[in-house]
Design an enzyme around this catalytic site. Sequence first.
Site, PDB file in Angstrom:
ATOM      1  N   ASP A   1       4.369  -0.796  -8.213  1.00  0.00           N
ATOM      2  CA  ASP A   1       5.442  -0.395  -7.303  1.00  0.00           C
ATOM      3  C   ASP A   1       5.599  -1.527  -6.297  1.00  0.00           C
ATOM      4  O   ASP A   1       4.692  -1.783  -5.509  1.00  0.00           O
ATOM      5  CB  ASP A   1       5.041   0.917  -6.608  1.00  0.00           C
ATOM      6  CG  ASP A   1       6.027   1.318  -5.515  1.00  0.00           C
ATOM      7  OD1 ASP A   1       7.014   0.593  -5.300  1.00  0.00           O
ATOM      8  OD2 ASP A   1       5.785   2.368  -4.878  1.00  0.00           O
TER       9      ASP A   1
ATOM     10  N   TYR B   1      -5.960   4.567   2.075  1.00  0.00           N
ATOM     11  CA  TYR B   1      -4.924   5.207   1.274  1.00  0.00           C
ATOM     12  C   TYR B   1      -3.772   4.248   0.999  1.00  0.00           C
ATOM     13  O   TYR B   1      -3.217   3.664   1.916  1.00  0.00           O
ATOM     14  CB  TYR B   1      -4.371   6.457   1.966  1.00  0.00           C
ATOM     15  CG  TYR B   1      -3.290   7.063   1.138  1.00  0.00           C
ATOM     16  CD1 TYR B   1      -3.612   7.778  -0.007  1.00  0.00           C
ATOM     17  CD2 TYR B   1      -1.951   6.847   1.428  1.00  0.00           C
ATOM     18  CE1 TYR B   1      -2.624   8.284  -0.828  1.00  0.00           C
ATOM     19  CE2 TYR B   1      -0.956   7.349   0.612  1.00  0.00           C
ATOM     20  CZ  TYR B   1      -1.299   8.065  -0.506  1.00  0.00           C
ATOM     21  OH  TYR B   1      -0.328   8.545  -1.329  1.00  0.00           O
TER      22      TYR B   1
ATOM     23  N   LYS C   1      -0.657   6.834  -4.738  1.00  0.00           N
ATOM     24  CA  LYS C   1      -1.329   7.226  -5.974  1.00  0.00           C
ATOM     25  C   LYS C   1      -1.220   6.097  -6.995  1.00  0.00           C
ATOM     26  O   LYS C   1      -0.490   5.132  -6.791  1.00  0.00           O
ATOM     27  CB  LYS C   1      -0.722   8.525  -6.513  1.00  0.00           C
ATOM     28  CG  LYS C   1      -1.294   9.752  -5.820  1.00  0.00           C
ATOM     29  CD  LYS C   1      -2.755   9.943  -6.157  1.00  0.00           C
ATOM     30  CE  LYS C   1      -3.399  10.949  -5.204  1.00  0.00           C
ATOM     31  NZ  LYS C   1      -4.844  10.951  -5.258  1.00  0.00           N
TER      32      LYS C   1
END
Length: 382
Positions: A11, A230, A233
Amino acid sequence: MKITLSCIKADVGAIGGHIRPSMRLREAVENFVRQKGKKLLLSFHVNSAGDDIAILMVHQRGVDDPEIHQLAWDAFVEGTRVAKEQGLYGAGQDLLKDAFSGNVKGLGPGSAEMEFEERPNEPFLLFTADKTNPGAFNLPLYLAFADPMYCAGFLLSPKMAKGFTFTIMDVNYTEGDRVIELNAPEELYDIACLLRDNERFVIESIRSRTTGEIAAVVSTSRLHNIAGTYTGKDDPVAIVRTQGVFPATGEVLSPFRIGHYVAGTMRGSHNGPLMPVKQNSTISFFDGPPIVTGAAFCVHQGILTEPVDVFDHPFWDWVRNNVAQKAAEIRMQGFSGPAMLPYAELEYGGVVEKMNQLDRRFVIRAEKHADRAAAGREKRAV
Ligand code: MG
């Protein structure tokens, strides 16, 4: 002829949040691979699932080839340049390191690769998922490669009678690749025991026990293990060969009818049902639901056919309606219980700070504490 299928995805920016890369970004990646990959590749295909771009490459250089990985990395760097120019959200977000060092593993992009001797006809499926993590493929691949309730080939095809070997990775182990090989059907219960934990144990690959041939590979990287924080995902890809000694294409597709609950969706912090969608689908409700696309190909002498969209069929419209209902049901309970991921999975996010603040505000009631301590003393005295 021996060929390698390499699918590398990342991404590097999307329109309107985590929705879909711009057409310009995708074209930039595609043009880059076309131009720079002339000498390296026999053929290639670029698609997107949600905010991820996946580059499928066919070549003869084997898995983990530095030049193939460099090509994909550079294509994503070029995509990032366009994403920044257009002000796309999350430009370059999966390129976690500044410099390329021979392999995209550990740098952010996910990769799934397999090398094999091409059969006279060579059908395979490419799955790309978004808003979820590699464990999302555990259940569908287990059912397709180990369960006669989903894969009729175990009853009807002598070529599959010996079953398959599963290589499963412990993705929480960060010092290296910690893997185990288990055979179906003898060790089915052991396989299930590991695969129930989608966050920790992930199918890395599956091999035929009849011929030893590679059947399936899944990208297994977990971004928080690389970044230590984080970072979204891991949005996995999987390549699955079909027919012959492998399950039929429809047998591999059939478990996707379940829409099983997987981790991901909004902020990568919730459970949602995995929805099989058409190629190049976007993301919508609650930054989800988690999606998976499926493209069927044949490859001959290294040349890919055009993809066929396996989830573009009226049957899957019915499935999508059911899965949407499952998504709505679990969303009704917001943050409560299994709707949101457990703390261990959230600990890489901002929730740690909040929990630390709250922890300091907890008090232990002095009176009750004293009473209980006294009660404990009495009990021991008895
Ligand atoms: Mg994504």
